[in-house]
Design an enzyme around this catalytic site. Structure first.
Site, mmCIF file in Angstrom:
data_model
loop_
_atom_site.group_PDB
_atom_site.id
_atom_site.type_symbol
_atom_site.label_atom_id
_atom_site.label_comp_id
_atom_site.label_asym_id
_atom_site.label_seq_id
_atom_site.Cartn_x
_atom_site.Cartn_y
_atom_site.Cartn_z
ATOM 1 N N CYS A 59 5.517 -42.998 0.352
ATOM 2 C CA CYS A 59 6.948 -43.341 0.363
ATOM 3 C C CYS A 59 7.141 -44.836 0.154
ATOM 4 O O CYS A 59 8.053 -45.264 -0.561
ATOM 5 C CB CYS A 59 7.588 -42.935 1.694
ATOM 6 S SG CYS A 59 7.481 -41.183 2.020
ATOM 7 N N ARG A 142 9.911 -34.533 -1.608
ATOM 8 C CA ARG A 142 10.377 -35.582 -2.540
ATOM 9 C C ARG A 142 11.297 -34.934 -3.586
ATOM 10 O O ARG A 142 10.839 -34.545 -4.657
ATOM 11 C CB ARG A 142 9.186 -36.275 -3.203
ATOM 12 C CG ARG A 142 8.265 -36.936 -2.220
ATOM 13 C CD ARG A 142 7.082 -37.635 -2.826
ATOM 14 N NE ARG A 142 6.076 -37.843 -1.794
ATOM 15 C CZ ARG A 142 6.115 -38.807 -0.889
ATOM 16 N NH1 ARG A 142 7.090 -39.690 -0.910
ATOM 17 N NH2 ARG A 142 5.184 -38.909 0.039
HETATM 18 C C1 BEZ Z 1 3.307 -40.590 2.484
HETATM 19 O O1 BEZ Z 1 2.292 -41.267 2.407
HETATM 20 O O2 BEZ Z 1 4.393 -41.016 2.141
HETATM 21 C C2 BEZ Z 1 3.179 -39.195 3.003
HETATM 22 C C3 BEZ Z 1 2.050 -38.465 2.693
HETATM 23 C C4 BEZ Z 1 1.935 -37.170 3.179
HETATM 24 C C5 BEZ Z 1 2.949 -36.624 3.965
HETATM 25 C C6 BEZ Z 1 4.094 -37.359 4.218
HETATM 26 C C7 BEZ Z 1 4.220 -38.649 3.738
#
Ligand code: BEZ
Length: 242
Positions: A59, A142
């Site tokens: 994110c 997402r």
């Molecule tokens: C992230 O790194 O943004 C992420 C990765 C896996 C699950 C949720 C967020």
């Protein structure tokens, strides 16, 4: 009632807007104050996107990229609006950390100026089908909603939690839809400005015949598959703000 039926009854049903639907309306608190969506953006495009959580690496890389590209999207008459199921103070702390500490892909000291919605209640995430329970019951996936100047959902793209979005594709899709609207054409696979565009299929036998006999300024592989040139500068000068 058997066990399967009772489980199905207990599971909340999440709706999601479809292409061509009016974007569901909401009022929300964001890092840039209150917004009313989509009415605040009438007359402009917006990309409403969700991410799973603040203080997570994928994110963070996406937010830095969106912030870096914000002016490019604005030039294409498009506003960015982010969302996660976190509170306002978490959002503020995360955006401050991004600006103060994080370097990614040659970017640093990145300030996120577009609104990030706090959605602890999941009110917006549920309206937009951003919760996909098979992936996570508590985090938004997402999701990307392209909403046009009339407040209509024009495209949606969904990615799972682990997969960061491709920003070239988000921008390409925005420009392609605007080109379709302005020039009444469709855009073929992998289209980018300057590439040939597709003209709408012949709607009568007469037009089909004309297309094959070459009376229009088209290149036809067959009566149903005709392309024409569309100048890159014409596209960009029409779509992009000066
Ligand atoms: C992230 O790194 O943004 C992420 C990765 C896996 C699950 C949720 C967020």
């Amino acid at each position: 009632m058997n066990t399967l039926e009772s489980t199905q009854q207990q599971e909340e049903v999440f709706t999601m807007p479809r292409i061509g639907d009016k974007a569901p309306e909401f009022t929300a608190t964001t890092t840039q104050g209150e917004i009313n969506f989509p009415s605040d953006y009438k007359g402009e495009w917006s990309i409403l996107f969700s991410h799973p959580a603040d203080f997570t690496p994928v994110c963070t890389s996406e937010f830095m990229t969106f912030a870096h590209l914000e002016d490019k999207f604005k030039k294409a008459n498009c506003n960015l609006v982010g969302l996660s199921i976190d509170g306002l103070y978490s959002h503020i702390a995360w955006l401050r950390t991004i600006k103060d500490k994080i370097k990614f892909n040659g970017m640093e000291k990145v300030e996120v100026k577009f609104p990030l919605i706090e959605d602890i209640s999941m009110n917006v995430a549920k309206k937009y089908g951003m919760i996909q329970p098979g992936e996570s019951k508590t985090q938004a996936v997402r999701a990307v909603f392209f909403v046009d100047p009339e407040g209509i959902v024009r495209a949606l793209i969904y990615y799972p939690l682990s997969l960061g979005r491709n920003f070239d594709e988000l921008y390409r899709a925005l420009i392609a839809m605007q080109t379709s609207d302005k020039f009444n054409v469709a855009t073929p696979a992998d289209w980018n400005p300057g590439d040939d565009v597709i003209v709408s299929p012949a709607g009568s036998c007469g037009v089909a015949e004309e297309r094959m006999t070459g009376t229009e300024d088209l290149e036809c592989q067959d009566w149903f598959f005709c392309t024409k040139k569309l100048d890159k500068d014409l596209v960009l000068n029409t779509i992009l703000k000066k």
